[in-house]
Design a protein around this motif. Structure first.
Motif: not given
Length: 328
Positions: A189-205
């Protein structure tokens, strides 16, 4: 040309994969290809024709119908999770010298492993969350985790998709449950710090010889984060294109391309970022993005004004050009 549209898989993501496969079957260029619906499930590999299951011969990935052996010229891979997104199927097809869409077996295996992906990208100065890596049996010190990462933080399976096994931990009394939830999906497992901000998803091909961003989608989850329910059960708003200032939009585009190229990617992909302090921070890359009606990638293709039939023709063309690694 016989095309196997391969869907299913061995994980809980198989349901989503079956929907993705149907979209491909509906949009593939039928003037060029004879498309076959191939299901790869934990206990059953078969080609489905008129509701009849024809078993796949794993020796050469063929099947028999009416005493005739039917072989495939190319496989369109839309298996989410294992074995189609972690390199296993790709390595198998490579040995059979069967062309397949998407990235190679190595890139697929690498990017399905969150820890290893983060390790590679750190060499290219891609901003990301701070993280701690744990395996089953390790001693877990909650106070030390908070000291290093702060609160809240995320607990994630190292190898999983669709946000399965992911929890946001707001206080230490939630840690044990979150860890148990993640270990149910993977032994690491990974335990990751919280990033406070806007979430975006980007399609790249890769499209017509260039690394191309189809679009940027902003994720507005009704839940505490973009979990399985938000992704697939309508508990989120997905805004395409994301309403970003031009300089930040360009920064996201260039960072997404850099991630794609740094990892040696090909084929469809979707990369998720949190924009914190105007800087896109990498979360993860999905090398077999969902193509169901609820998925983000088809929205972005529509925004880019590239019909799915063209995208699939491009993918199959790239697959046919790629040679097994020992023939290069």
């Amino acid at each position: 040309m016989n095309v196997a549209v391969v869907m299913g898989g061995y994980s809980d993501e198989s349901v989503i994969s079956l929907r993705s496969g149907q979209l491909i079957l509906n949009h593939i260029d039928k003037s060029k290809y004879d498309a076959f619906e191939v299901h790869i499930l934990l206990n059953d590999w078969y080609c489905l024709i008129d509701e009849i299951k024809y078993p796949i011969n794993k020796a050469d990935f063929s099947f028999k119908k009416d005493n005739q052996t039917i072989k495939f010229d190319v496989a369109v891979n839309t298996v989410h999770g294992t074995p189609g997104e972690d390199g296993h199927l790709q390595a198998y097809w490579e040995l059979l010298e069967l062309p397949y869409t998407g990235c190679s077996f190595y890139q697929s295996s690498l990017t399905f492993n969150k820890r290893d992906t983060l390790s590679v990208l750190s060499k290219f100065n891609i901003p990301k969350a701070n993280s701690i890596y744990l395996s089953k049996g390790d001693v877990i010190d909650g106070d030390k985790i908070v000291l290093e990462l702060g609160l809240p933080f995320f607990v994630k399976p190292n190898q999983s998709g669709s946000s399965l096994g992911v929890s946001k931990v707001n206080s230490l009394d939630q840690l044990d449950k979150a860890i148990e939830f993640a270990f149910a999906e993977d032994n690491d497992i990974l335990i990751e710090s919280f990033l406070k901000g806007r979430e975006v998803s980007v399609a790249v091909i890769k499209y017509e010889g260039e690394t191309k961003v189809l679009g940027i989608t902003e994720i507005l989850s009704e839940n505490d984060f973009f979990d399985y329910e938000a992704k697939y059960l309508g508990k989120s708003k997905e805004i395409t294109p994301a309403d970003l200032p031009l300089d930040i939009e360009n920064h996201v585009i260039e960072t997404a391309k850099k991630v794609y190229e740094s990892l040696g990617m090909s084929g469809f992909s979707r990369t998720d970022f949190i924009i914190m302090n105007d800087i896109p921070h990498f979360i993860e890359i999905n090398t077999n993005p969902g193509l169901s009606p609820q998925s983000i990638f088809p929205q972005q293709a529509t925004y880019a004004k590239i019909p799915m039939i063209n995208l699939l023709n491009n993918e199959i063309s790239l697959a046919l050009q790629r040679k097994p690694i020992w023939k290069k």
